[in-house]
Motif scaffolding. Structure first.
Motif, PDB file in Angstrom:
ATOM      1  N   LEU A 120       0.870  -1.179   0.000  1.00 12.96           N
ATOM      2  CA  LEU A 120       0.000   0.000   0.000  1.00 12.96           C
ATOM      3  C   LEU A 120       0.899   1.218   0.000  1.00 12.96           C
ATOM      4  CD1 LEU A 120      -2.724   1.515   0.319  1.00 12.96           C
ATOM      5  CD2 LEU A 120      -2.489   1.189   2.790  1.00 12.96           C
ATOM      6  N   ARG A 121       0.713   2.049  -1.017  1.00 12.55           N
ATOM      7  CA  ARG A 121       1.504   3.282  -1.125  1.00 12.55           C
ATOM      8  C   ARG A 121       0.547   4.456  -1.048  1.00 12.55           C
ATOM      9  NH1 ARG A 121       6.406   2.689  -4.057  1.00 12.55           N
ATOM     10  NH2 ARG A 121       6.778   4.741  -3.169  1.00 12.55           N
ATOM     11  N   HIS A 122       0.915   5.482  -0.291  1.00  9.74           N
ATOM     12  CA  HIS A 122       0.067   6.665  -0.193  1.00  9.74           C
ATOM     13  C   HIS A 122       0.812   7.884  -0.716  1.00  9.74           C
ATOM     14  CE1 HIS A 122       2.330   7.759   3.429  1.00  9.74           C
ATOM     15  NE2 HIS A 122       2.148   6.511   3.815  1.00  9.74           N
ATOM     16  N   PHE A 123       0.058   8.736  -1.397  1.00 13.56           N
ATOM     17  CA  PHE A 123       0.615   9.945  -2.011  1.00 13.56           C
ATOM     18  C   PHE A 123      -0.380  11.085  -1.842  1.00 13.56           C
ATOM     19  CE2 PHE A 123       2.220   6.263  -4.264  1.00 13.56           C
ATOM     20  CZ  PHE A 123       3.585   6.473  -4.207  1.00 13.56           C
ATOM     21  N   THR A 124       0.150  12.303  -1.850  1.00 12.50           N
ATOM     22  CA  THR A 124      -0.719  13.471  -1.705  1.00 12.50           C
ATOM     23  C   THR A 124      -1.492  13.769  -2.985  1.00 12.50           C
ATOM     24  OG1 THR A 124       1.135  14.910  -2.256  1.00 12.50           O
ATOM     25  CG2 THR A 124       0.680  14.544   0.096  1.00 12.50           C
ATOM     26  N   SER A 125      -0.910  13.458  -4.141  1.00 12.47           N
ATOM     27  CA  SER A 125      -1.605  13.672  -5.421  1.00 12.47           C
ATOM     28  C   SER A 125      -0.863  12.922  -6.526  1.00 12.47           C
ATOM     29  CB  SER A 125      -1.682  15.158  -5.766  1.00 12.47           C
ATOM     30  OG  SER A 125      -0.435  15.625  -6.202  1.00 12.47           O
TER      31      SER A 125
END
Length: 193
Positions: free
Chosen positions: A119-124
Motif C-alpha cells: 500500500l503506497r500513499h501519495f498526496t496527489s
C-alpha cells in the motif's frame, strides 16, 4: 436526547439495513477479476471511513489470489495522516478493533501493508514519488466520490476508454448515473456497490 429542542441528522442512508458482507464480497470479486484481466480498478472515496475496510478486504483477497505484486495506491492530500490517525482514534471502531487500539496491535492491517510496500500513499498524482512508483495493473483509492474534482478525474480520463478497467462507486450520497454523466461515453466497466 431527552428534552432536545432541535435534532439535526446528516448522512442518513439505507445502507445499515443491508448486510455489508455481500457488498464487500461483490467489491472484491469484481476487483480481482479485473486485475486478473490486466485491468485497473478505481475507487472514488473519502480519505477516511469505509476506505480502511475496503483496503483491508482487497489486500486479503489479493493475497488469496496470488496477486500480491499488484500495488494498492491511496491518493489524497490527507492519506498519510488519515492512515496514521485511524490506528489511534479507536472510539468509532467496532468493539473487536477497539481492543486492538489499547494493546500493541494495530486495529487495521494498512500499517503493515505500507511497511511491506503493498500500500503506497501519495498526496496527489502530481507528486514525483507517485510517478516513480506507478505501475499497472493496480487498485487506486482516491477522491472525490462525486467525480467532480480530485485525482479521480485524472484516472477516469486516463482509463475510461478501456473496457479492461473498472470504476467502483461505493458512496450512497452520489447516484452513480449522475456522477458519471459528464464522462460519458465510457468504455470502462462501472459498478455501484
Amino acid at each position: 436526547l431527552q428534552d432536545a429542542d432541535i435534532l439535526i441528522l446528516t448522512n442518513l442512508t439505507n445502507s445499515p439495513l443491508s448486510n455489508p458482507d455481500a457488498s464487500l464480497g461483490e467489491f472484491c470479486s469484481h476487483t480481482i477479476q479485473t486485475l486478473k484481466n490486466e485491468g485497473n480498478v478505481l475507487v472514488p472515496c473519502y480519505p477516511c471511513g469505509m476506505v480502511y475496510d475496503l483496503i483491508e478486504c482487497i489486500a486479503g483477497q489479493l493475497t488469496a489470489a496470488n496477486l500480491t505484486h499488484v500495488p494498492i495506491y491511496f491518493i489524497s492530500p490527507m492519506a498519510e495522516e488519515s492512515l496514521a490517525y485511524s490506528n489511534i482514534l479507536g472510539e468509532w471502531l467496532t468493539p473487536n478493533k477497539q481492543t486492538k487500539v489499547f494493546v500493541p496491535e494495530e486495529p487495521f492491517i494498512h500499517s503493515s501493508l505500507v511497511r511491506a510496500g503493498r500500500l503506497r500513499h501519495f498526496t496527489s498524482v502530481s507528486h514525483p514519488a507517485f510517478n516513480e512508483a506507478y505501475k499497472t495493473p493496480c487498485v487506486i483509492f482516491t477522491s472525490h466520490p462525486s467525480l467532480r474534482f480530485g485525482d479521480v478525474v485524472h484516472f477516469i480520463q486516463l482509463w475510461g476508454q478501456s473496457s479492461k478497467n473498472l470504476l467502483v462507486m461505493t458512496e450512497p450520497d452520489f447516484p452513480c448515473n449522475e456522477a458519471i454523466s459528464p464522462f460519458l461515453p465510457l468504455a470502462m466497466k462501472i459498478h455501484y456497490i
